[in-house]
Scaffold this motif. Structure first.
Motif, PDB file in Angstrom:
ATOM      1  N   ALA A   5      38.365  40.066  59.718  1.00  0.00           N
ATOM      2  CA  ALA A   5      37.297  40.489  60.623  1.00  0.00           C
ATOM      3  C   ALA A   5      37.861  41.347  61.745  1.00  0.00           C
ATOM      4  CB  ALA A   5      36.588  39.269  61.196  1.00  0.00           C
ATOM      5  N   SER A   6      37.002  42.179  62.305  1.00  0.00           N
ATOM      6  CA  SER A   6      37.423  43.088  63.372  1.00  0.00           C
ATOM      7  C   SER A   6      37.336  42.444  64.751  1.00  0.00           C
ATOM      8  CB  SER A   6      36.555  44.340  63.364  1.00  0.00           C
ATOM      9  OG  SER A   6      35.221  44.005  63.742  1.00  0.00           O
ATOM     10  N   GLY A   7      36.660  41.333  64.857  1.00  0.00           N
ATOM     11  CA  GLY A   7      36.468  40.683  66.153  1.00  0.00           C
ATOM     12  C   GLY A   7      35.039  40.816  66.668  1.00  0.00           C
ATOM     13  N   VAL A   8      34.226  41.653  66.020  1.00  0.00           N
ATOM     14  CA  VAL A   8      32.820  41.749  66.419  1.00  0.00           C
ATOM     15  C   VAL A   8      32.080  40.540  65.870  1.00  0.00           C
ATOM     16  CG1 VAL A   8      32.880  44.283  66.410  1.00  0.00           C
ATOM     17  CG2 VAL A   8      32.051  43.084  64.402  1.00  0.00           C
ATOM     18  N   THR A   9      30.926  40.272  66.428  1.00  0.00           N
ATOM     19  CA  THR A   9      30.104  39.155  65.956  1.00  0.00           C
ATOM     20  C   THR A   9      29.587  39.475  64.555  1.00  0.00           C
ATOM     21  OG1 THR A   9      29.426  38.664  68.215  1.00  0.00           O
ATOM     22  CG2 THR A   9      28.075  37.746  66.442  1.00  0.00           C
ATOM     23  N   LEU A  10      29.869  38.576  63.631  1.00  0.00           N
ATOM     24  CA  LEU A  10      29.411  38.735  62.248  1.00  0.00           C
ATOM     25  C   LEU A  10      28.113  37.964  62.055  1.00  0.00           C
ATOM     26  CD1 LEU A  10      32.819  38.219  60.385  1.00  0.00           C
ATOM     27  CD2 LEU A  10      31.667  40.386  60.862  1.00  0.00           C
ATOM     28  N   TYR A  11      27.280  38.462  61.174  1.00  0.00           N
ATOM     29  CA  TYR A  11      25.999  37.814  60.884  1.00  0.00           C
ATOM     30  C   TYR A  11      25.973  37.370  59.434  1.00  0.00           C
ATOM     31  CZ  TYR A  11      24.725  39.761  65.358  1.00  0.00           C
ATOM     32  OH  TYR A  11      24.695  40.067  66.697  1.00  0.00           O
ATOM     33  N   GLU A  12      25.196  36.311  59.205  1.00  0.00           N
ATOM     34  CA  GLU A  12      25.061  35.749  57.873  1.00  0.00           C
ATOM     35  C   GLU A  12      24.531  36.771  56.883  1.00  0.00           C
ATOM     36  OE1 GLU A  12      22.568  32.229  56.685  1.00  0.00           O
ATOM     37  OE2 GLU A  12      23.807  31.299  58.250  1.00  0.00           O
ATOM     38  N   GLY A  13      25.036  36.723  55.670  1.00  0.00           N
ATOM     39  CA  GLY A  13      24.541  37.593  54.607  1.00  0.00           C
ATOM     40  C   GLY A  13      25.564  37.752  53.508  1.00  0.00           C
ATOM     41  N   ALA A  14      25.070  38.198  52.369  1.00  0.00           N
ATOM     42  CA  ALA A  14      25.951  38.454  51.225  1.00  0.00           C
ATOM     43  C   ALA A  14      26.771  39.704  51.515  1.00  0.00           C
ATOM     44  CB  ALA A  14      25.124  38.643  49.964  1.00  0.00           C
ATOM     45  N   PHE A  15      28.033  39.670  51.121  1.00  0.00           N
ATOM     46  CA  PHE A  15      28.887  40.841  51.332  1.00  0.00           C
ATOM     47  C   PHE A  15      29.489  41.290  50.012  1.00  0.00           C
ATOM     48  CE2 PHE A  15      31.710  37.209  51.997  1.00  0.00           C
ATOM     49  CZ  PHE A  15      32.851  37.555  51.283  1.00  0.00           C
ATOM     50  N   ASN A  16      29.823  42.572  49.964  1.00  0.00           N
ATOM     51  CA  ASN A  16      30.511  43.121  48.795  1.00  0.00           C
ATOM     52  C   ASN A  16      31.366  44.302  49.225  1.00  0.00           C
ATOM     53  OD1 ASN A  16      28.897  45.656  48.462  1.00  0.00           O
ATOM     54  ND2 ASN A  16      27.244  44.178  48.185  1.00  0.00           N
ATOM     55  N   ALA A  17      32.335  44.600  48.406  1.00  0.00           N
ATOM     56  CA  ALA A  17      33.248  45.715  48.646  1.00  0.00           C
ATOM     57  C   ALA A  17      33.681  46.261  47.292  1.00  0.00           C
ATOM     58  CB  ALA A  17      34.464  45.259  49.448  1.00  0.00           C
ATOM     59  N   THR A  18      34.072  47.514  47.294  1.00  0.00           N
ATOM     60  CA  THR A  18      34.522  48.152  46.058  1.00  0.00           C
ATOM     61  C   THR A  18      35.803  48.932  46.331  1.00  0.00           C
ATOM     62  OG1 THR A  18      32.222  48.404  45.341  1.00  0.00           O
ATOM     63  CG2 THR A  18      33.858  49.739  44.215  1.00  0.00           C
ATOM     64  N   ALA A  19      36.738  48.834  45.412  1.00  0.00           N
ATOM     65  CA  ALA A  19      37.981  49.600  45.495  1.00  0.00           C
ATOM     66  C   ALA A  19      38.418  49.925  44.073  1.00  0.00           C
ATOM     67  CB  ALA A  19      39.062  48.801  46.214  1.00  0.00           C
ATOM     68  N   THR A  20      39.368  50.830  43.965  1.00  0.00           N
ATOM     69  CA  THR A  20      39.930  51.208  42.677  1.00  0.00           C
ATOM     70  C   THR A  20      41.419  50.914  42.705  1.00  0.00           C
ATOM     71  OG1 THR A  20      38.305  52.970  42.408  1.00  0.00           O
ATOM     72  CG2 THR A  20      40.296  53.120  41.071  1.00  0.00           C
ATOM     73  N   LEU A  21      41.903  50.251  41.670  1.00  0.00           N
ATOM     74  CA  LEU A  21      43.326  49.971  41.535  1.00  0.00           C
ATOM     75  C   LEU A  21      43.880  50.980  40.532  1.00  0.00           C
ATOM     76  CD1 LEU A  21      45.480  47.968  42.476  1.00  0.00           C
ATOM     77  CD2 LEU A  21      44.833  46.483  40.570  1.00  0.00           C
ATOM     78  N   LEU A  22      44.883  51.742  40.958  1.00  0.00           N
ATOM     79  CA  LEU A  22      45.432  52.829  40.161  1.00  0.00           C
ATOM     80  C   LEU A  22      46.922  52.640  39.986  1.00  0.00           C
ATOM     81  CD1 LEU A  22      45.159  55.780  38.953  1.00  0.00           C
ATOM     82  CD2 LEU A  22      45.630  56.570  41.271  1.00  0.00           C
ATOM     83  N   ALA A  23      47.411  52.838  38.766  1.00  0.00           N
ATOM     84  CA  ALA A  23      48.864  52.807  38.495  1.00  0.00           C
ATOM     85  C   ALA A  23      49.203  54.078  37.748  1.00  0.00           C
ATOM     86  CB  ALA A  23      49.244  51.589  37.678  1.00  0.00           C
ATOM     87  N   GLU A  24      50.218  54.803  38.227  1.00  0.00           N
ATOM     88  CA  GLU A  24      50.612  56.038  37.569  1.00  0.00           C
ATOM     89  C   GLU A  24      52.073  56.331  37.833  1.00  0.00           C
ATOM     90  OE1 GLU A  24      48.186  59.196  39.136  1.00  0.00           O
ATOM     91  OE2 GLU A  24      48.594  58.631  41.205  1.00  0.00           O
ATOM     92  N   TYR A  25      52.696  57.015  36.884  1.00  0.00           N
ATOM     93  CA  TYR A  25      54.090  57.419  37.049  1.00  0.00           C
ATOM     94  C   TYR A  25      54.169  58.634  37.942  1.00  0.00           C
ATOM     95  CZ  TYR A  25      55.891  54.133  33.673  1.00  0.00           C
ATOM     96  OH  TYR A  25      56.247  52.979  33.026  1.00  0.00           O
ATOM     97  N   GLU A  26      55.222  58.688  38.741  1.00  0.00           N
ATOM     98  CA  GLU A  26      55.440  59.812  39.651  1.00  0.00           C
ATOM     99  C   GLU A  26      56.177  60.917  38.940  1.00  0.00           C
ATOM    100  OE1 GLU A  26      56.721  59.874  44.181  1.00  0.00           O
ATOM    101  OE2 GLU A  26      58.338  59.219  42.861  1.00  0.00           O
TER     102      GLU A  26
END
Length: 169
Positions: free
Chosen positions: A148-169
């Motif tokens: 958390a960032s320190g701001v007041t959080l409110y009740e509710g469902a949360f979600n996040a999306t990211a991509t995991l990538l693996a590749e040779y340099e």
């Protein structure tokens, strides 16, 4: 007329004839059919597949608003890594791509303002969108944890999306 002058004049006229009659044909416009040529393909350096190119789901369940401390509710990010023709002479890099929070370089934004999901590699924070070298024969243990960032959080469902990538340099 002198024979030498006649020979010289004949050569001079021959050169002028070549300049005026032959050279213009060298610059003639080509005519004929045209055909567009389309070339396509994919250039890859030893592609890798994470989780068999499928989604990775992490379920946090109910998270106490006042209990978010960056340690509680930690979850494993279970994944598989398979690279075609692994190369020990090249660096294999992994990247967590996503919308980084403004308050934590190792966390991705959620739909709840002030709530992020921190990503850990072998217990240390990963910097979002920055590649890190991994060992193909011993892929890192990845974990996700609410932060958390320190701001007041409110009740509710949360979600996040990211991509995991693996590749040779």
């Amino acid at each position: 007329m002198d024979a030498r002058l006649h020979t010289l004049l004949t050569k001079y006229i021959s050169v002028i004839a070549i300049i005026f009659f032959v050279i213009p044909f060298c610059f003639a416009v080509q005519t004929g059919d045209t055909l567009d040529l389309k070339i396509h393909g994919t250039l890859k350096r030893k592609p890798c597949h994470i989780n068999n190119d499928g989604m990775i789901y992490i379920e946090f369940g109910n998270v106490g608003i006042k209990k978010i401390d960056g340690k509680r509710y930690i979850q494993d990010i279970n994944y598989t890594l398979e690279c075609e023709d692994p190369d020990d002479s090249a660096n294999l890099k992994m990247t967590v791509k996503g919308a980084q929070t403004s308050y934590n370089t190792g966390a991705i934004n959620t739909n709840i303002p002030g709530l992020g999901i921190g990503i850990l590699q072998n217990g240390l924070p990963v910097i979002i969108n920055q590649p890190f070298v991994i060992d193909y024969n011993s892929p890192p243990v990845l974990k996700a944890v609410p932060v958390a960032s320190g701001v007041t959080l409110y009740e509710g469902a949360f979600n996040a999306t990211a991509t995991l990538l693996a590749e040779y340099e």
